[in-house]
Structures are given as C-alpha cells and as structure tokens.
Design a protein around this motif. Structure first.
Motif, PDB file in Angstrom:
ATOM      1  N   VAL A  90       0.845  -1.197   0.000  1.00  0.00           N
ATOM      2  CA  VAL A  90       0.000   0.000   0.000  1.00  0.00           C
ATOM      3  C   VAL A  90       0.882   1.250   0.000  1.00  0.00           C
ATOM      4  O   VAL A  90       0.461   2.323   0.426  1.00  0.00           O
ATOM      5  CB  VAL A  90      -0.962   0.007   1.206  1.00  0.00           C
ATOM      6  N   ILE A  91       2.088   1.107  -0.506  1.00  0.00           N
ATOM      7  CA  ILE A  91       3.070   2.189  -0.454  1.00  0.00           C
ATOM      8  C   ILE A  91       2.614   3.411  -1.235  1.00  0.00           C
ATOM      9  O   ILE A  91       2.741   4.556  -0.761  1.00  0.00           O
ATOM     10  CB  ILE A  91       4.446   1.676  -0.935  1.00  0.00           C
ATOM     11  N   LEU A  92       2.046   3.217  -2.406  1.00  0.00           N
ATOM     12  CA  LEU A  92       1.565   4.362  -3.180  1.00  0.00           C
ATOM     13  C   LEU A  92       0.299   4.952  -2.565  1.00  0.00           C
ATOM     14  O   LEU A  92       0.042   6.161  -2.703  1.00  0.00           O
ATOM     15  CB  LEU A  92       1.339   3.961  -4.640  1.00  0.00           C
ATOM     16  N   ASP A  93      -0.488   4.133  -1.867  1.00  0.00           N
ATOM     17  CA  ASP A  93      -1.625   4.679  -1.119  1.00  0.00           C
ATOM     18  C   ASP A  93      -1.134   5.629  -0.032  1.00  0.00           C
ATOM     19  O   ASP A  93      -1.751   6.672   0.223  1.00  0.00           O
ATOM     20  CB  ASP A  93      -2.431   3.550  -0.463  1.00  0.00           C
ATOM     21  N   GLN A  94      -0.034   5.260   0.619  1.00  0.00           N
ATOM     22  CA  GLN A  94       0.543   6.151   1.626  1.00  0.00           C
ATOM     23  C   GLN A  94       0.896   7.499   1.003  1.00  0.00           C
ATOM     24  O   GLN A  94       0.624   8.552   1.587  1.00  0.00           O
ATOM     25  CB  GLN A  94       1.805   5.531   2.231  1.00  0.00           C
ATOM     26  N   VAL A  95       1.510   7.460  -0.162  1.00  0.00           N
ATOM     27  CA  VAL A  95       1.930   8.702  -0.821  1.00  0.00           C
ATOM     28  C   VAL A  95       0.722   9.573  -1.144  1.00  0.00           C
ATOM     29  O   VAL A  95       0.710  10.791  -0.860  1.00  0.00           O
ATOM     30  CB  VAL A  95       2.738   8.389  -2.093  1.00  0.00           C
ATOM     31  N   SER A  96      -0.323   8.979  -1.727  1.00  0.00           N
ATOM     32  CA  SER A  96      -1.494   9.779  -2.077  1.00  0.00           C
ATOM     33  C   SER A  96      -2.231  10.265  -0.834  1.00  0.00           C
ATOM     34  O   SER A  96      -2.766  11.383  -0.812  1.00  0.00           O
ATOM     35  CB  SER A  96      -2.435   8.994  -2.997  1.00  0.00           C
ATOM     36  N   ASN A  97      -2.232   9.472   0.225  1.00  0.00           N
ATOM     37  CA  ASN A  97      -2.851   9.921   1.478  1.00  0.00           C
ATOM     38  C   ASN A  97      -2.105  11.093   2.089  1.00  0.00           C
ATOM     39  O   ASN A  97      -2.674  11.855   2.871  1.00  0.00           O
ATOM     40  CB  ASN A  97      -2.911   8.767   2.480  1.00  0.00           C
ATOM     41  N   GLY A  98      -0.830  11.237   1.753  1.00  0.00           N
ATOM     42  CA  GLY A  98      -0.045  12.336   2.299  1.00  0.00           C
ATOM     43  C   GLY A  98      -0.612  13.694   1.950  1.00  0.00           C
ATOM     44  O   GLY A  98      -0.581  14.622   2.767  1.00  0.00           O
ATOM     45  N   VAL A  99      -1.142  13.844   0.746  1.00  0.00           N
ATOM     46  CA  VAL A  99      -1.705  15.137   0.343  1.00  0.00           C
ATOM     47  C   VAL A  99      -2.942  15.448   1.172  1.00  0.00           C
ATOM     48  O   VAL A  99      -3.118  16.555   1.695  1.00  0.00           O
ATOM     49  CB  VAL A  99      -2.024  15.156  -1.160  1.00  0.00           C
ATOM     50  N   ALA A 100      -3.830  14.462   1.342  1.00  0.00           N
ATOM     51  CA  ALA A 100      -5.054  14.670   2.118  1.00  0.00           C
ATOM     52  C   ALA A 100      -4.746  14.978   3.578  1.00  0.00           C
ATOM     53  O   ALA A 100      -5.352  15.875   4.184  1.00  0.00           O
ATOM     54  CB  ALA A 100      -5.948  13.434   2.012  1.00  0.00           C
ATOM     55  N   VAL A 101      -3.806  14.239   4.162  1.00  0.00           N
ATOM     56  CA  VAL A 101      -3.436  14.482   5.555  1.00  0.00           C
ATOM     57  C   VAL A 101      -2.866  15.881   5.724  1.00  0.00           C
ATOM     58  O   VAL A 101      -3.211  16.605   6.676  1.00  0.00           O
ATOM     59  CB  VAL A 101      -2.427  13.419   6.036  1.00  0.00           C
ATOM     60  N   ARG A 102      -2.023  16.291   4.811  1.00  0.00           N
ATOM     61  CA  ARG A 102      -1.395  17.616   4.952  1.00  0.00           C
ATOM     62  C   ARG A 102      -2.396  18.738   4.692  1.00  0.00           C
ATOM     63  O   ARG A 102      -2.283  19.811   5.284  1.00  0.00           O
ATOM     64  CB  ARG A 102      -0.153  17.670   4.064  1.00  0.00           C
ATOM     65  N   MET A 103      -3.381  18.494   3.853  1.00  0.00           N
ATOM     66  CA  MET A 103      -4.484  19.453   3.723  1.00  0.00           C
ATOM     67  C   MET A 103      -5.238  19.576   5.041  1.00  0.00           C
ATOM     68  O   MET A 103      -5.551  20.689   5.492  1.00  0.00           O
ATOM     69  CB  MET A 103      -5.449  19.005   2.618  1.00  0.00           C
ATOM     70  N   ALA A 104      -5.514  18.443   5.671  1.00  0.00           N
ATOM     71  CA  ALA A 104      -6.255  18.465   6.934  1.00  0.00           C
ATOM     72  C   ALA A 104      -5.475  19.211   8.009  1.00  0.00           C
ATOM     73  O   ALA A 104      -6.059  19.999   8.785  1.00  0.00           O
ATOM     74  CB  ALA A 104      -6.540  17.034   7.387  1.00  0.00           C
ATOM     75  N   VAL A 105      -4.172  18.992   8.074  1.00  0.00           N
ATOM     76  CA  VAL A 105      -3.350  19.655   9.088  1.00  0.00           C
ATOM     77  C   VAL A 105      -3.278  21.158   8.820  1.00  0.00           C
ATOM     78  O   VAL A 105      -3.405  21.977   9.751  1.00  0.00           O
ATOM     79  CB  VAL A 105      -1.949  19.023   9.145  1.00  0.00           C
ATOM     80  N   LEU A 106      -3.076  21.541   7.573  1.00  0.00           N
ATOM     81  CA  LEU A 106      -3.022  22.964   7.233  1.00  0.00           C
ATOM     82  C   LEU A 106      -4.327  23.676   7.604  1.00  0.00           C
ATOM     83  O   LEU A 106      -4.314  24.766   8.179  1.00  0.00           O
ATOM     84  CB  LEU A 106      -2.728  23.147   5.743  1.00  0.00           C
ATOM     85  N   ARG A 107      -5.443  23.046   7.270  1.00  0.00           N
ATOM     86  CA  ARG A 107      -6.741  23.640   7.627  1.00  0.00           C
ATOM     87  C   ARG A 107      -6.887  23.760   9.127  1.00  0.00           C
ATOM     88  O   ARG A 107      -7.386  24.776   9.653  1.00  0.00           O
ATOM     89  CB  ARG A 107      -7.884  22.816   7.051  1.00  0.00           C
ATOM     90  N   ALA A 108      -6.445  22.723   9.835  1.00  0.00           N
ATOM     91  CA  ALA A 108      -6.623  22.731  11.292  1.00  0.00           C
ATOM     92  C   ALA A 108      -5.803  23.851  11.947  1.00  0.00           C
ATOM     93  O   ALA A 108      -6.322  24.588  12.796  1.00  0.00           O
ATOM     94  CB  ALA A 108      -6.212  21.374  11.861  1.00  0.00           C
ATOM     95  N   VAL A 109      -4.539  23.993  11.574  1.00  0.00           N
ATOM     96  CA  VAL A 109      -3.705  24.992  12.258  1.00  0.00           C
ATOM     97  C   VAL A 109      -4.041  26.409  11.814  1.00  0.00           C
ATOM     98  O   VAL A 109      -3.923  27.351  12.611  1.00  0.00           O
ATOM     99  CB  VAL A 109      -2.199  24.708  12.073  1.00  0.00           C
ATOM    100  N   LEU A 110      -4.455  26.589  10.571  1.00  0.00           N
ATOM    101  CA  LEU A 110      -4.719  27.940  10.079  1.00  0.00           C
ATOM    102  C   LEU A 110      -6.162  28.377  10.326  1.00  0.00           C
ATOM    103  O   LEU A 110      -6.490  29.547  10.131  1.00  0.00           O
ATOM    104  CB  LEU A 110      -4.382  28.035   8.591  1.00  0.00           C
ATOM    105  N   ALA A 111      -6.982  27.451  10.785  1.00  0.00           N
ATOM    106  CA  ALA A 111      -8.362  27.827  11.155  1.00  0.00           C
ATOM    107  C   ALA A 111      -8.453  28.210  12.626  1.00  0.00           C
ATOM    108  O   ALA A 111      -9.470  28.738  13.071  1.00  0.00           O
ATOM    109  CB  ALA A 111      -9.314  26.669  10.874  1.00  0.00           C
ATOM    110  N   SER A 112      -7.371  27.923  13.374  1.00  0.00           N
ATOM    111  CA  SER A 112      -7.441  28.180  14.822  1.00  0.00           C
ATOM    112  C   SER A 112      -6.797  29.510  15.186  1.00  0.00           C
ATOM    113  O   SER A 112      -6.207  30.177  14.367  1.00  0.00           O
ATOM    114  CB  SER A 112      -6.732  27.039  15.560  1.00  0.00           C
TER     115      SER A 112
END
Length: 319
Positions: free
Chosen positions: A297-319
């Motif tokens: 699932v190595i390439l799944d990890q890579v593609s999930n990286g974009v979604a996770v980093r979007m979630a983190v960016l939204r979380a820190v910049l919304a607070s």
C-alpha cells in the motif's frame, strides 16, 4: 512525552501547531484522520476548496532535502488556495551566516502565516516556533530522529482505510533502523494513542533505540517469528551510512536477515499490508516483488499524504 517550548493545542483543544504526535490526544488524531479521509477527492485533483486558505501564506522552510513530503505539502497548500513560498536554504542568506531564527523572523515579517519545517536537528522546529509571533503556525515536516508527525498520520490513515477504525484489533510490525528513524517514532506514538493491540519491533540490536521509544512495544530479534499473524508490516529505510558506521555488516547480510521477501510476507496474516515511508532501497530492506506486489500500500501512503497535509493545514490555520 516530549516537552515543548510552545503548546500544540489551543485552550479549546484545537490544533495550534503540529510538532509531534507524542502526547497528542487520540481524539485530536482521530479528528485529523476523519478530516483527511473526507478530503481525499479534493486532494487528488479537486478544485472545490481553492478558497479555503485564500490570502494565507505558507512557507516550506526545508533545511534538508525532500521529495514526497515537500511536494505533497505544496500540493496540499495549492489545493486549499494558499500562497506558497518555497525557501531554498542553499540560495539564502543562511550561507552568509544568518541564523535560522533570523531567517524565520524575516520571512515571518513578510507575512508568512505558517511554516512547514524540515531540519536535521531534534527539536529544531519547536525551537523556531518558540521564537515566533503567537499567531504564526508551525508544522514539523521531520526533525532529526525525533518526529515526522504528518508521516505518522498518513500511515494511520492508510492503516484505517485497509483495516478499519478499531486499532485494538491490530498487530503492527515495524522493521529495521528504528534508532535513527523519526518515522518509526511518530508511528509508535500514533499507534499507542490509538490503542493498537500489539506493536512489534524487529531489527538489529545496534539499530534499536536504548531510550524509552519502545515502551509498550514487543521487541523481537528474528523477523520470521515477528511476522507471524501481523496485520501490517512497516518497513523502514536503511541508510547506507549505517554500514560505514559498523552498525550493519553488509547490505547483503541485512537483506538476508531483515529484508522483506514474498516468502516472509506469507508468514503474516493472509490479508496483511506492506508499508514503507520511502525512499525505498529495493533489495536491501524490501524485495521489488513485495514493493510492487498485491500486499503493498506504499503508493496509497503517498497519495494519502496530500489529504493528511491538507487536513493539518486547515486545522492549524483555522485556529
């Protein structure tokens, strides 16, 4: 638990910075994973969130080279409509003797709202956060051996997609150079927080940490035994300098003892998944037929990286 110069959470429990997963509450991690799962479609090419961070400025402040992490953070910020400032340390005034703190403060003075920092030293990202203005946000993109929290999150998201949300049922094996791996530490922190049923660790004695990193883990010396009935196998990159340091006799011997082959994958649960944070050394820690095989699932990890980093960016910049 890691002592930090600045708190990661606001008083109301919202994320302020993401510096480490060590000590981060399970509900905060779960919220980020839920958010990332919901962002998967937008992360992989959507345009529906281009106004989410419009007018905010994100700086990738990388003091170490990176391919996957830097690229996926840049894509994540782009998908959310932020302005992106890429910092090239090799072409900066840091080469003239400017301190890293002064570099950060000068960029901050230009209107940077969030720094995504990769650094070779443990604690460097937290130290920069401690010297910044209260409104400036920091995300650790990997510092020293201590933490790589967004990699830990994307690994947990990949696990959850394949194995479900109940981590108490899971047996997870981490294989290789845990001692020098910030990825392994963040994965262990996240697995502990989410209540993983069993965390196994396997690697050469000289590549296992002597501190409390492995607290609560089952340490095993022989890979075939460690693989028995596990649900997920997390392989770690072996840096070739470990051989020069005398920590590994040879790459060939390392592969014989700790390399993941199809025969060894067969020792795990029938539906076990294979993970790797990259970059891979094919034929050193993992056989090409496994890296490209049905369990990977190595390439799944890579593609999930974009979604996770979007979630983190939204979380820190919304607070």
């Amino acid at each position: 638990m890691t002592d930090l110069p600045v708190p990661q959470l606001q008083a109301d429990g919202r994320l302020r910075h993401l510096l480490t997963l060590d000590g981060l509450p399970a509900d905060v991690i779960t919220r980020l994973l839920d958010e990332a799962q919901g962002l998967r479609e937008q992360a992989l090419g959507g345009t529906g969130l281009r106004d989410a961070l419009a007018g905010r400025t994100v700086c990738t402040l990388f003091f170490e080279p990176s391919t996957r992490t830097r690229s996926s953070f840049q894509l994540a910020a782009t998908r959310l409509g932020a302005d992106i400032l890429g910092f090239d340390v090799m072409a900066s005034s840091a080469k003239k003797g400017e301190t890293e703190l002064d570099t950060m403060r000068n960029l901050e003075a230009m209107g940077v709202d969030c720094f995504i920092v990769r650094h070779a030293d443990n604690g460097a990202v937290a130290a920069l956060a401690g010297g910044a203005r209260p409104a400036t946000r920091f995300i650790n993109a990997g510092d020293g051996r201590s933490a790589h929290p967004t990699q830990g999150l994307l690994d947990m998201l990949t696990l959850r997609q394949r194995k479900g949300a109940d981590f108490s049922k899971l047996k997870v094996l981490i294989v290789g150079d845990v001692k020098h791996s910030r990825v392994a530490r963040s994965d262990i922190h996240a697995l502990r927080a989410l209540g993983a049923g069993e965390i196994r660790v396997c690697g050469p004695r000289l590549l296992l940490p002597e501190d409390d990193t492995l607290r609560g883990c089952r340490v095993m010396r022989h890979l075939d035994a460690a693989l028995e009935d596990v649900d997920a196998i997390m392989m770690l990159r072996l840096q070739r300098e470990r051989m020069e340091e005398g920590l590994v006799p040879s790459l060939e011997q390392y592969f014989r003892e700790y390399g993941l082959t199809p025969e060894r994958v067969a020792c795990a649960s029938p539906d076990a998944i294979v993970m790797h944070p990259g970059p891979m050394n094919r034929g050193v820690e993992i056989a090409p037929t496994v890296a490209d095989g049905p369990a990977s699932v190595i390439l799944d990890q890579v593609s999930n990286g974009v979604a996770v980093r979007m979630a983190v960016l939204r979380a820190v910049l919304a607070s």
